[in-house]
Design an enzyme around this catalytic site. Structure first.
Site, PDB file in Angstrom:
ATOM      1  N   ASP A  30     -21.508 -34.088 -34.182  1.00  0.00           N
ATOM      2  CA  ASP A  30     -21.638 -35.483 -34.589  1.00  0.00           C
ATOM      3  C   ASP A  30     -22.859 -35.643 -35.477  1.00  0.00           C
ATOM      4  O   ASP A  30     -23.834 -34.910 -35.354  1.00  0.00           O
ATOM      5  CB  ASP A  30     -21.721 -36.424 -33.384  1.00  0.00           C
ATOM      6  CG  ASP A  30     -21.220 -37.825 -33.729  1.00  0.00           C
ATOM      7  OD1 ASP A  30     -20.082 -38.160 -33.345  1.00  0.00           O
ATOM      8  OD2 ASP A  30     -21.949 -38.573 -34.422  1.00  0.00           O
ATOM      9  N   GLU A 155      -8.034 -45.933 -24.427  1.00  0.00           N
ATOM     10  CA  GLU A 155      -9.329 -45.995 -23.761  1.00  0.00           C
ATOM     11  C   GLU A 155      -9.118 -46.526 -22.352  1.00  0.00           C
ATOM     12  O   GLU A 155      -8.265 -47.378 -22.120  1.00  0.00           O
ATOM     13  CB  GLU A 155     -10.284 -46.917 -24.536  1.00  0.00           C
ATOM     14  CG  GLU A 155     -10.757 -46.266 -25.813  1.00  0.00           C
ATOM     15  CD  GLU A 155     -11.592 -47.193 -26.686  1.00  0.00           C
ATOM     16  OE1 GLU A 155     -12.092 -48.209 -26.186  1.00  0.00           O
ATOM     17  OE2 GLU A 155     -11.724 -46.879 -27.876  1.00  0.00           O
ATOM     18  N   HIS A 254       2.662 -58.216 -21.380  1.00  0.00           N
ATOM     19  CA  HIS A 254       1.754 -59.091 -20.633  1.00  0.00           C
ATOM     20  C   HIS A 254       1.142 -60.094 -21.597  1.00  0.00           C
ATOM     21  O   HIS A 254       0.417 -59.710 -22.514  1.00  0.00           O
ATOM     22  CB  HIS A 254       0.651 -58.281 -19.954  1.00  0.00           C
ATOM     23  CG  HIS A 254       1.193 -57.279 -18.987  1.00  0.00           C
ATOM     24  ND1 HIS A 254       1.735 -57.663 -17.777  1.00  0.00           N
ATOM     25  CD2 HIS A 254       1.322 -55.937 -19.054  1.00  0.00           C
ATOM     26  CE1 HIS A 254       2.173 -56.588 -17.144  1.00  0.00           C
ATOM     27  NE2 HIS A 254       1.942 -55.526 -17.898  1.00  0.00           N
ATOM     28  N   GLY A 260      -6.839 -56.692 -28.988  1.00  0.00           N
ATOM     29  CA  GLY A 260      -8.111 -56.386 -29.642  1.00  0.00           C
ATOM     30  C   GLY A 260      -8.326 -54.889 -29.585  1.00  0.00           C
ATOM     31  O   GLY A 260      -7.364 -54.125 -29.508  1.00  0.00           O
ATOM     32  N   CYS A 263      -8.280 -50.100 -32.212  1.00  0.00           N
ATOM     33  CA  CYS A 263      -7.111 -49.548 -32.914  1.00  0.00           C
ATOM     34  C   CYS A 263      -6.138 -50.604 -33.446  1.00  0.00           C
ATOM     35  O   CYS A 263      -5.926 -50.677 -34.661  1.00  0.00           O
ATOM     36  CB  CYS A 263      -6.372 -48.575 -31.999  1.00  0.00           C
ATOM     37  SG  CYS A 263      -7.340 -47.102 -31.674  1.00  0.00           S
ATOM     38  N   LYS A 266      -7.214 -52.963 -36.550  1.00  0.00           N
ATOM     39  CA  LYS A 266      -7.434 -52.281 -37.839  1.00  0.00           C
ATOM     40  C   LYS A 266      -6.186 -51.515 -38.283  1.00  0.00           C
ATOM     41  O   LYS A 266      -5.901 -51.430 -39.478  1.00  0.00           O
ATOM     42  CB  LYS A 266      -8.651 -51.365 -37.762  1.00  0.00           C
ATOM     43  CG  LYS A 266      -8.419 -50.051 -37.038  1.00  0.00           C
ATOM     44  CD  LYS A 266      -9.584 -49.092 -37.224  1.00  0.00           C
ATOM     45  CE  LYS A 266      -9.397 -47.800 -36.444  1.00  0.00           C
ATOM     46  NZ  LYS A 266      -8.281 -46.964 -36.892  1.00  0.00           N
TER      47      LYS A 266
HETATM   48  P1  NAD Z   1     -15.906 -43.563 -32.819  1.00  0.00           P
HETATM   49  O1  NAD Z   1     -16.545 -44.506 -33.764  1.00  0.00           O
HETATM   50  O2  NAD Z   1     -16.051 -43.753 -31.347  1.00  0.00           O
HETATM   51  O3  NAD Z   1     -16.403 -42.079 -33.145  1.00  0.00           O
HETATM   52  C1  NAD Z   1     -16.487 -41.526 -34.418  1.00  0.00           C
HETATM   53  C2  NAD Z   1     -17.676 -40.574 -34.419  1.00  0.00           C
HETATM   54  O4  NAD Z   1     -17.651 -39.796 -35.610  1.00  0.00           O
HETATM   55  C3  NAD Z   1     -19.054 -41.257 -34.387  1.00  0.00           C
HETATM   56  O5  NAD Z   1     -19.793 -40.772 -33.279  1.00  0.00           O
HETATM   57  C4  NAD Z   1     -19.690 -40.872 -35.731  1.00  0.00           C
HETATM   58  O6  NAD Z   1     -21.084 -40.692 -35.636  1.00  0.00           O
HETATM   59  C5  NAD Z   1     -18.989 -39.562 -36.016  1.00  0.00           C
HETATM   60  N1  NAD Z   1     -18.979 -39.123 -37.426  1.00  0.00           N
HETATM   61  C6  NAD Z   1     -18.661 -39.831 -38.529  1.00  0.00           C
HETATM   62  N2  NAD Z   1     -18.725 -39.046 -39.618  1.00  0.00           N
HETATM   63  C7  NAD Z   1     -19.072 -37.810 -39.199  1.00  0.00           C
HETATM   64  C8  NAD Z   1     -19.273 -36.549 -39.839  1.00  0.00           C
HETATM   65  N3  NAD Z   1     -19.112 -36.422 -41.149  1.00  0.00           N
HETATM   66  N4  NAD Z   1     -19.645 -35.497 -39.092  1.00  0.00           N
HETATM   67  C9  NAD Z   1     -19.811 -35.622 -37.761  1.00  0.00           C
HETATM   68  N5  NAD Z   1     -19.606 -36.779 -37.098  1.00  0.00           N
HETATM   69  C10 NAD Z   1     -19.249 -37.850 -37.803  1.00  0.00           C
HETATM   70  O7  NAD Z   1     -14.371 -43.541 -33.220  1.00  0.00           O
HETATM   71  P2  NAD Z   1     -13.102 -43.284 -32.246  1.00  0.00           P
HETATM   72  O8  NAD Z   1     -12.798 -44.513 -31.482  1.00  0.00           O
HETATM   73  O9  NAD Z   1     -13.303 -41.986 -31.538  1.00  0.00           O
HETATM   74  O10 NAD Z   1     -11.948 -43.111 -33.332  1.00  0.00           O
HETATM   75  C11 NAD Z   1     -11.842 -41.963 -34.137  1.00  0.00           C
HETATM   76  C12 NAD Z   1     -10.474 -41.972 -34.801  1.00  0.00           C
HETATM   77  O11 NAD Z   1      -9.449 -41.846 -33.805  1.00  0.00           O
HETATM   78  C13 NAD Z   1     -10.148 -43.262 -35.566  1.00  0.00           C
HETATM   79  O12 NAD Z   1      -9.393 -42.950 -36.694  1.00  0.00           O
HETATM   80  C14 NAD Z   1      -9.319 -44.045 -34.584  1.00  0.00           C
HETATM   81  O13 NAD Z   1      -8.447 -44.954 -35.223  1.00  0.00           O
HETATM   82  C15 NAD Z   1      -8.544 -42.949 -33.895  1.00  0.00           C
HETATM   83  N6  NAD Z   1      -8.083 -43.281 -32.555  1.00  0.00           N
HETATM   84  C16 NAD Z   1      -8.899 -43.949 -31.682  1.00  0.00           C
HETATM   85  C17 NAD Z   1      -8.460 -44.245 -30.387  1.00  0.00           C
HETATM   86  C18 NAD Z   1      -9.336 -44.980 -29.420  1.00  0.00           C
HETATM   87  O14 NAD Z   1      -8.828 -45.428 -28.388  1.00  0.00           O
HETATM   88  N7  NAD Z   1     -10.633 -45.135 -29.673  1.00  0.00           N
HETATM   89  C19 NAD Z   1      -7.182 -43.830 -29.980  1.00  0.00           C
HETATM   90  C20 NAD Z   1      -6.377 -43.123 -30.879  1.00  0.00           C
HETATM   91  C21 NAD Z   1      -6.845 -42.853 -32.166  1.00  0.00           C
END
Ligand code: NAD
Length: 440
Positions: A30, A155, A254, A260, A263, A266
């Site tokens: 990260d 989540e 439900h 919200g 995901c 956006k």
């Molecule tokens: P998040 O914001 O929690 O985590 C993203 C992480 O990536 C951050 O910690 C950031 O510092 C890091 N990052 C960014 N650029 C970087 C780089 N170049 N090198 C290293 N680290 C870097 O995001 P998230 O919720 O984990 O979502 C990630 C992706 O997964 C998104 O596209 C989201 O739509 C998708 N997604 C999320 C969920 C969910 O429930 N959160 C579920 C399915 C899919």
């Protein structure tokens, strides 16, 4: 196998930890130094049930580690996953792919051996090809292939979802890529979890289509709930009556304050933008986005109406702020619209959320933070449930009534039964069910 995970957020950390639990050697990378330092000290930077145990166990077993150094992480990796954020771009709702493309360039520069580059981030159709182009342009000599493996975890139930998914979708176009992905998901593969192999573009679109469909289902039942309120019908009965039809299914029916989270909002917007860009407007999804946006504000109006339209000088106890229970994620939570609207109407907000307060504090101001649900309700003119945390499901109603200045509860998650609330002496408003007054 050896895996590098770029991005150690909700998806990267959960996926990395689960892959290490499968027996692979995983290095999570990260850019955020605080995040990596915390993880190196055994602290989990996000709240996700079961994650701390899983991470601790696999770090101890030597299968999971953390670094800021992508070159070190990729030195021996067979596969590198891109799991960085793809937030909404301001203005047009398109997915902001700058983090994905930056990660692709960094991967290209760090690559020293044949590597499968897998996009796990949710990205619009065509992004995988662009990732491929960026890597090729940066490192014409590199031996790599790009695949797409969208993530469907929720989540709050992320580990269970990753370990026991309904399906795994892999956009992979060579036998070598498919073999690697099969090996990565081997424990699921031998358990007969459906693993769907598709083209890159198909895998990318499946993810958006799935989220847009689920958001549509929620929005559909929310509109039916509005009709129920005007026709003296209980939306939960309607949801059951339609959900038992196998063609419809009972999940995501439900009624509530609008979807919200990080995901659905956006991703629906990004899909709408993709549709427009390709001359194939998605009018259903466009409408879903509009209805959901308006709904959050309407929930504030509903609360104000329950207070006879006047919140000036009144105190409202808000139970729950996160977009759903079992997470500390506040992204696009309905509370971010509801709480400021109530404050603007002159109300003082007392609030409690089991895990969300530290994030909520950064996004919402002027709230009185309380230590539990009862403390929150102390002296309030009304209580409002925004998030259905388990600990709000069986509150001591006698105690609650004695603490509130007026026994008024607005339940935006329908977690109480109207007749029980009436019997307990409450005026009770919920979503898509007739309101009830205290039973004399
Ligand atoms: P998040 O914001 O929690 O985590 C993203 C992480 O990536 C951050 O910690 C950031 O510092 C890091 N990052 C960014 N650029 C970087 C780089 N170049 N090198 C290293 N680290 C870097 O995001 P998230 O919720 O984990 O979502 C990630 C992706 O997964 C998104 O596209 C989201 O739509 C998708 N997604 C999320 C969920 C969910 O429930 N959160 C579920 C399915 C899919």
């Amino acid at each position: 196998m050896r895996v590098a995970m770029i991005g150690t957020g909700y998806v990267g950390l959960v996926s990395g930890a689960c892959f290490s639990e499968f027996g692979h050697a995983v290095v999570c990378v990260d850019k955020n130094p605080a995040r990596i330092e915390a993880l190196e000290q055994g602290e989990i930077p996000i709240f996700e049930p079961g994650l701390e145990d899983l991470v601790t166990r696999n770090v101890k077993a030597g299968r999971l580690s953390f670094t800021q150094d992508i070159t070190a992480a990729m030195a021996e990796a067979d596969a590198v996953f891109i799991a960085v954020g793809t937030p909404s771009r301001r203005g047009d709702g398109e997915a902001d792919l700058s983090y994905v493309y930056a990660a692709a360039e960094e991967i290209a520069r760090a690559m020293t051996r044949p590597t499968l580059v897998v996009t796990k981030s949710t990205v619009p159709v065509g992004t995988g090809r662009e990732v491929e182009r960026i890597i090729r342009a940066t490192r014409p000599d590199a031996d790599f292939e790009v695949a797409s493996n969208p993530e469907f975890l929720r989540e709050g139930a992320a580990i269970e979802d990753f370990m026991r998914p309904d399906r795994v979708v892999c956009g992979a176009e060579s036998e070598r890529a498919r073999e690697l992905l099969r090996a990565l998901y081997r424990p699921l593969y031998i358990n007969e979890t459906p693993i769907l192999f598709t083209s890159l573009e198909t895998a990318e679109l499946i993810k958006y289509a799935a989220n847009a469909f689920l958001a549509t289902k929620i929005t559909f039942i929310n509109e039916i709930a509005d009709l129920c309120e005007r026709t003296n019908v209980n939306v939960q009965d309607v949801a059951k009556g339609i959900g038992l039809d196998g063609r419809i299914g009972g999940k995501f029916l439900h009624a509530g304050p609008g979807y919200g989270g990080s995901c659905f909002p956006k991703d629906t917007q990004a899909l709408v933008a993709t549709g427009r860009k390709h001359g194939a407007p998605l009018r259903i999804v466009e409408t879903v986005v509009d209805i959901n946006e308006v709904r959050k504000r309407r929930m504030a109006d509903k609360i104000l109406a329950a207070l006879d339209g006047n919140a000036k000088g009144k105190t409202i106890a808000v139970l729950g702020l996160t977009f759903k229970p079992e997470t500390d994620d506040m992204r696009d939570s309905p509370s971010l619209v509801i709480v400021p609207a109530l404050q603007q109407a002159g109300a003082t907000i007392r609030v409690y959320d089991p895990e969300g307060l530290h994030e909520a504090r950064k996004l919402l101001g002027g709230m009185v933070e309380c230590k539990d649900a009862y403390d929150t309700c102390n002296g309030a003119d009304a209580a409002v449930i925004i998030t259905e945390w388990n600990q709000f499901r069986a509150l001591d109603l006698v105690r609650l009534k004695s603490l509130l200045r007026k026994p008024l509860l607005v339940d935006l998650r329908n977690i109480y039964k109207p007749h029980e609330m009436a019997a307990a002496g409450f005026t009770y408003h919920s979503v898509g069910r007739p309101p009830v007054a205290p039973k004399a």
